[in-house]
Write a protein that holds these residues in place. Structure first.
Motif, mmCIF file in Angstrom:
data_model
loop_
_atom_site.group_PDB
_atom_site.id
_atom_site.type_symbol
_atom_site.label_atom_id
_atom_site.label_comp_id
_atom_site.label_asym_id
_atom_site.label_seq_id
_atom_site.Cartn_x
_atom_site.Cartn_y
_atom_site.Cartn_z
ATOM 1 N N PHE A 115 0.881 -1.260 0.127
ATOM 2 C CA PHE A 115 -0.205 0.022 -0.051
ATOM 3 C C PHE A 115 0.709 1.488 -0.062
ATOM 4 O O PHE A 115 0.289 2.361 0.326
ATOM 5 C CB PHE A 115 -0.959 -0.039 1.405
ATOM 6 C CG PHE A 115 -2.237 -0.890 1.159
ATOM 7 C CD1 PHE A 115 -3.042 -0.818 -0.045
ATOM 8 C CD2 PHE A 115 -2.195 -1.863 1.861
ATOM 9 C CE1 PHE A 115 -4.107 -1.678 -0.165
ATOM 10 C CE2 PHE A 115 -3.259 -2.988 1.747
ATOM 11 C CZ PHE A 115 -4.319 -2.899 0.893
ATOM 12 N N ARG A 116 2.079 0.921 -0.048
ATOM 13 C CA ARG A 116 3.114 2.205 -0.252
ATOM 14 C C ARG A 116 3.175 3.122 1.074
ATOM 15 O O ARG A 116 3.254 4.374 0.957
ATOM 16 C CB ARG A 116 2.799 3.163 -1.501
ATOM 17 C CG ARG A 116 2.657 2.404 -2.758
ATOM 18 C CD ARG A 116 1.947 3.271 -3.621
ATOM 19 N NE ARG A 116 1.915 2.557 -5.011
ATOM 20 C CZ ARG A 116 2.907 2.629 -6.056
ATOM 21 N NH1 ARG A 116 3.585 3.837 -5.982
ATOM 22 N NH2 ARG A 116 2.642 2.171 -7.262
ATOM 23 N N VAL A 117 2.868 2.502 2.017
ATOM 24 C CA VAL A 117 2.894 3.054 3.491
ATOM 25 C C VAL A 117 4.057 2.573 4.111
ATOM 26 O O VAL A 117 4.556 1.381 4.195
ATOM 27 C CB VAL A 117 1.644 2.570 4.250
ATOM 28 C CG1 VAL A 117 1.503 3.497 5.644
ATOM 29 C CG2 VAL A 117 0.339 3.057 3.494
ATOM 30 N N ASP B 14 -6.529 4.361 16.587
ATOM 31 C CA ASP B 14 -7.047 5.158 15.447
ATOM 32 C C ASP B 14 -6.075 6.199 15.064
ATOM 33 O O ASP B 14 -5.984 6.576 13.968
ATOM 34 C CB ASP B 14 -8.419 5.821 15.794
ATOM 35 C CG ASP B 14 -9.123 6.662 15.086
ATOM 36 O OD1 ASP B 14 -9.388 6.000 14.067
ATOM 37 O OD2 ASP B 14 -9.411 7.834 15.335
ATOM 38 N N ILE C 138 -3.570 5.031 12.131
ATOM 39 C CA ILE C 138 -4.300 4.376 10.885
ATOM 40 C C ILE C 138 -3.994 5.489 9.928
ATOM 41 O O ILE C 138 -3.967 6.653 9.786
ATOM 42 C CB ILE C 138 -5.726 4.217 11.179
ATOM 43 C CG1 ILE C 138 -5.984 2.978 12.067
ATOM 44 C CG2 ILE C 138 -6.373 4.010 9.776
ATOM 45 C CD1 ILE C 138 -7.425 2.807 12.490
ATOM 46 N N LYS C 139 -3.572 4.713 8.484
ATOM 47 C CA LYS C 139 -3.330 5.449 7.337
ATOM 48 C C LYS C 139 -4.340 5.214 6.310
ATOM 49 O O LYS C 139 -4.607 3.929 6.172
ATOM 50 C CB LYS C 139 -2.013 5.262 6.889
ATOM 51 C CG LYS C 139 -0.609 5.492 7.782
ATOM 52 C CD LYS C 139 -0.291 6.995 7.576
ATOM 53 C CE LYS C 139 0.683 7.167 8.703
ATOM 54 N NZ LYS C 139 1.083 8.573 8.594
ATOM 55 N N ALA C 140 -4.799 6.099 5.776
ATOM 56 C CA ALA C 140 -5.725 5.782 4.411
ATOM 57 C C ALA C 140 -4.879 5.352 3.452
ATOM 58 O O ALA C 140 -3.829 5.612 3.084
ATOM 59 C CB ALA C 140 -6.446 7.303 4.016
ATOM 60 N N THR C 141 -5.314 4.412 2.743
ATOM 61 C CA THR C 141 -4.589 3.918 1.373
ATOM 62 C C THR C 141 -5.112 4.679 0.245
ATOM 63 O O THR C 141 -6.016 5.494 0.444
ATOM 64 C CB THR C 141 -5.088 2.281 1.253
ATOM 65 O OG1 THR C 141 -6.347 2.066 0.914
ATOM 66 C CG2 THR C 141 -4.705 1.621 2.550
ATOM 67 N N ASP C 142 -4.697 4.408 -0.999
ATOM 68 C CA ASP C 142 -5.327 5.326 -2.055
ATOM 69 C C ASP C 142 -6.534 4.629 -2.394
ATOM 70 O O ASP C 142 -7.021 5.141 -3.587
ATOM 71 C CB ASP C 142 -4.080 4.858 -3.173
ATOM 72 C CG ASP C 142 -2.899 5.505 -2.857
ATOM 73 O OD1 ASP C 142 -2.946 6.396 -1.790
ATOM 74 O OD2 ASP C 142 -1.989 5.567 -3.596
ATOM 75 N N PHE C 143 -7.200 3.639 -1.685
ATOM 76 C CA PHE C 143 -8.524 3.013 -2.171
ATOM 77 C C PHE C 143 -9.510 3.650 -1.178
ATOM 78 O O PHE C 143 -9.432 3.676 0.019
ATOM 79 C CB PHE C 143 -8.325 1.555 -2.303
ATOM 80 C CG PHE C 143 -7.014 1.314 -3.378
ATOM 81 C CD1 PHE C 143 -7.352 1.332 -4.739
ATOM 82 C CD2 PHE C 143 -6.016 0.816 -2.631
ATOM 83 C CE1 PHE C 143 -6.080 1.023 -5.463
ATOM 84 C CE2 PHE C 143 -4.807 0.815 -3.372
ATOM 85 C CZ PHE C 143 -5.131 0.784 -4.808
ATOM 86 N N GLU C 144 -10.645 3.663 -1.587
ATOM 87 C CA GLU C 144 -12.095 4.289 -0.916
ATOM 88 C C GLU C 144 -12.255 3.365 -0.172
ATOM 89 O O GLU C 144 -12.372 1.838 -0.362
ATOM 90 C CB GLU C 144 -12.984 4.478 -1.891
ATOM 91 C CG GLU C 144 -14.297 5.407 -1.657
ATOM 92 C CD GLU C 144 -13.921 6.890 -1.620
ATOM 93 O OE1 GLU C 144 -14.256 7.330 -0.324
ATOM 94 O OE2 GLU C 144 -12.895 7.101 -2.440
ATOM 95 N N ARG D 163 3.091 -2.281 -6.556
ATOM 96 C CA ARG D 163 2.761 -1.804 -5.081
ATOM 97 C C ARG D 163 1.411 -1.372 -4.983
ATOM 98 O O ARG D 163 1.055 -0.215 -4.454
ATOM 99 C CB ARG D 163 3.866 -0.633 -4.516
ATOM 100 C CG ARG D 163 5.158 -1.357 -4.709
ATOM 101 C CD ARG D 163 6.057 -0.389 -4.028
ATOM 102 N NE ARG D 163 5.861 -0.015 -2.794
ATOM 103 C CZ ARG D 163 6.829 0.813 -2.086
ATOM 104 N NH1 ARG D 163 7.605 1.778 -2.411
ATOM 105 N NH2 ARG D 163 6.391 1.084 -0.605
#
Lengths: 515, 247
Positions: free
Chosen positions: B48-50, B69, B72-78, B219
């Motif tokens: 997820f490139r994190v 909480d 947590i990191k948002a990924t590039d996907f909704e 990735r």
């Protein structure tokens, strides 16, 4: 939440392409999509969503169509659903967060489109060294309203959004903006948000001559009548007629209670017209109220009878349709238009140098004091006379007096200290509502009896009549409860604190000193 | 909130690609989904490139000093978020061991997220350890990828025995074949006999395929760069089968 601005406007001369090329010199990004879309804003006629700091928008593109509720202050999306068309009423949405939110805010009011905004939309992903998206940028290029940028922070990448915001503001010199594109679109239409409210807000100069001030009040009420006319004729929702009738009733109360400021023949001529308006709009409003109450009626029944009441709904609906179409044709008739124009014309005409009576020559503050004090004293006298055994009529008369006092206080509220007059209006409202309930339940009881006779002809099942009988019983119980509550509510209203406040605000100096 | 652990005692069986690709499919269909990368190697974080790094490392995390909480990191996907790995996760066993009721820790840490997510995928390191026990206590489903070899049969049996002995009644074990090579006769034979012996093995097998291997180059989850292939279809039917199995 970041403290950096999230919304920007592009300068007029800067097209999207130019912005993107400037941006590419500063940061690494990828255009995820670019497409043509139409944004339509919705709200009720009285801005219920906007007043709750919410924007409702339908976004339609070739590939998707969704409706969303947005927090007007921070841009947060509160609810989103795929939706092709926007239904008029909240109860027509599917169950979910959106519906729950709309239900509580809109109640019976219809959602109406405010403006359609065609635009080109770019979804831009700002990337870090690992080509991971850290911020999303939405660029909307509108046809007549310039371009807007909004930054969408991603969880865990709050710092990145701050950096991009700073870059747009400092390096690219974009102007941050707080107001939504809706505000700009409304401005283009010559409108502004919250340009209608059913509440009276008439600003009067206390020194103004009474007859002139009265014209200011009637002018404001006429505006409300005219603005609600189209929605009443089209039956867009029940509240157009409601607000229309309130404005008519207020005008009637004004003509009878702001006494002697206009010549008698003038008052007689127009009062007749407004009485007629009250009369021709009554039937439809009553039926609207029964239909709005239907849910409550149904839940007042034992479960085994709840389905049996359905024919009543169909009956009311049909009757409402007929009454409404009669009303609509009356409001389109030449006689209506002619009389309304005559009233408008009279309000426009300049007044003679000297008023037609001594009342007309008083300042409006003097007249307001006199009238409110007099009606207040009458109300107390009537209320004091009411006992457990008083007939329903005395309560009805008292209610009418209450209404007159309330309208007078509302017309003239700008002449008195805000907090004090508001508190008194509120106290009066509380008292008035118990009287209102009493009368409404009685009227509903009688109407239901009348409806059941009419429904006999429609071959309605016996269980429906049984259910209606139970309903009459329920309304009767409620009416008795309201009757019982009267003493308590009146005691609350006439408490010493209110008495003193009424006296201080409205009584002639001589009387205040006397006490 | 359903917690699904992708787990096997053996390494290199496709745990990470299972967690990443199924989480992607769940998120695509509208479920709010979180992947928790518990493996110090940080493979799912990499996909997820994190950055595989969390503030305070495993110590502060397990101590509950930081709310999940905030990490947590948002990924590039909704609808799809990630709780990244950290190199200090190699010591998770020791850190857990120092606490009271170590096997209850993860459950306690995840509890505050129960209203925020519909599915949490735990991408677990191989091995059977105190951490694995904590994972078993937390999870609703243990999704176990198995390469069709005789050795894998043994590990599956070991796992089932362990779970039975630990009295983890609420934990549903769902095995499925992973990295299955249709060209190998041995794979085909073993899959046939395995399925007879273990009827709980899912029907869908994830193939050994080059497009899945390419995840390391791209990735991102398979669905992020491949529209339709044998592999994407396999993951989709697998996900459907899992949804049906857990209903």
């Amino acid at each position: 939440m970041t403290a950096h601005p999230l919304y920007f406007e592009l300068p007029e001369h800067m097209a999207a392409g130019k912005f993107l090329s400037k941006l590419s010199k500063k940061i690494d990004f990828q255009i995820a999509s670019e497409q043509y879309a139409i944004k339509t804003f919705y709200d009720s006629f009285d801005w219920r969503l906007y007043n709750a700091d919410i924007l409702c928008e339908l976004n339609q593109s070739k590939t998707a169509s969704h409706i969303s509720l947005i927090d007007r202050n921070n841009g947060e999306c509160l609810a989103l659903e795929n939706q092709q068309d926007v239904p008029s009423f909240s109860n027509q949405f599917q169950e979910g967060r959106l519906k729950t939110k709309l239900d509580s805010l809109l109640e019976m009011r219809a959602l109406l489109p405010l403006c359609h905004l065609p635009h080109q939309i770019y979804q831009i992903n700002v990337l870090n060294k690992d080509k991971k998206t850290t911020v999303r940028i939405k660029l909307e290029e509108y046809e007549d309203l310039g371009s807007r940028i909004s930054l969408q922070p991603l969880k865990g990448y709050e710092k990145a959004v701050g950096r991009v915001s700073l870059l747009l503001e400092k390096s690219l010199e974009l102007a941050p903006t707080q107001s939504s594109i809706l505000n700009s679109a409304l401005k283009l239409q010559g409108r502004k948000a919250k340009d209608y409210s059913s509440k009276l807000a008439i600003k009067l100069d206390p020194e103004l001559r009474s007859d002139k001030a009265s014209k200011v009040i009637y002018h404001d009420l006429l505006k409300a009548i005219k603005i609600n006319e189209a929605g009443t004729i089209a039956d867009t929702d029940t509240e157009f007629l409601h607000d229309y009738r309130v404005a008519v009733r207020r005008t009637r109360a004004g003509l009878s209670q702001i006494k002697n400021v206009f010549p008698d023949p003038v008052v007689a001529k127009h009062a007749g017209f407004f009485a007629w308006l009250g009369q021709i709009t009554g039937a439809t409003r009553d039926l609207d109220v029964y239909l709005l109450n239907y849910k409550q009626y149904k839940s007042a029944l034992p479960e085994s009878l709840q389905d049996d009441i359905a024919p009543l709904y169909a009956f009311l609906k049909e009757k409402q349709k007929q009454a409404q179409s009669e009303l609509a044709s009356q409001l389109k008739s030449p006689i209506y238009i002619k009389q309304l124009l005559a009233w408008e014309q009279y309000l426009k005409e300049p007044l003679p140098k000297k008023g037609c009576s001594s009342a007309a020559n008083l300042t409006i503050k003097e007249l307001a004091d006199q009238r409110i004090w007099k009606v207040y004293k009458r109300l107390i006298k009537e209320a004091e006379e009411i006992t457990e055994y008083s007939p329903a009529e005395s309560l009805h008369d008292l209610r009418k007096t209450c209404k007159k006092l309330r309208y007078l206080m509302e017309f003239f509220q700008s002449l008195y200290p805000v907090d004090e007059i508001k508190a008194l209006i509120k106290a009066l409202k509380g008292f008035q509502s118990v009287l209102g309930d009493f009368q409404d339940y009685e009227v509903q009881e009688n109407s239901l009896k009348k409806f059941s006779e009419e429904m006999m002809a429609n071959k309605v099942e016996s269980n429906t009549f049984l259910a209606m009988g139970v309903l009459v019983q329920y309304l009767d119980t409620m009416r008795n409860a309201a009757r019982h509550d009267f003493t308590k509510q009146y005691a609350l209203f006439k408490q010493e604190q209110n008495k003193i406040a009424f006296k201080t605000l409205f009584a002639p100096q001589a009387e205040v000193k006397k006490s | 909130m359903k917690i699904i652990a992708t787990y096997n005692i053996k390494g290199g069986v496709g745990k990470t690609s299972t967690a990443v690709n199924l989480a992607y499919l769940a998120a695509q269909s509208g479920y709010r989904t979180l992947v928790w990368d518990l493996d110090p190697q940080g493979a799912s974080s990499y996909y997820f490139r994190v950055k595989p790094k969390i503030k305070g490392g495993s110590k502060e995390l397990i101590a509950g000093e930081r709310e999940l909480d905030g990490l947590i990191k948002a990924t590039d996907f909704e609808n799809l978020d990630l709780l990244p790995a950290d190199f200090s996760f190699r010591n998770l066993d020791l850190v857990l061991d120092a606490r009271k009721k170590p096997t209850q820790r993860l459950k306690k840490l995840l509890h505050p997220l129960s209203d925020s997510y519909d599915f949490v995928f735990l991408d677990c390191p191989p091995n059977i350890s105190l951490l694995s026990e904590a994972i078993f206590e937390t999870s609703n489903i243990l999704l176990s990828p198995i390469i069709p070899t005789t050795l894998s049969l043994r590990t599956l049996e070991q796992l089932k025995k362990f779970i039975k002995e630990s009295k983890l009644k609420d934990l549903q074990v769902i095995p499925f074949f992973s990295m299955a090579d249709r060209r190998k006769n041995m794979h085909k034979e073993i899959m046939a006999t395995f399925s007879e012996k273990h009827p709980d093995i899912l029907q869908t097998a994830i193939p050994y395929a080059s497009d899945i291997e390419r995840m390391g180059l791209e990735r991102m989850p398979l669905g992020g760069y491949t529209n339709k292939s044998r592999s994407t279809e396999a993951y989709q039917t697998l996900w459907q089968e899992i949804l049906d199995a857990i209903k």
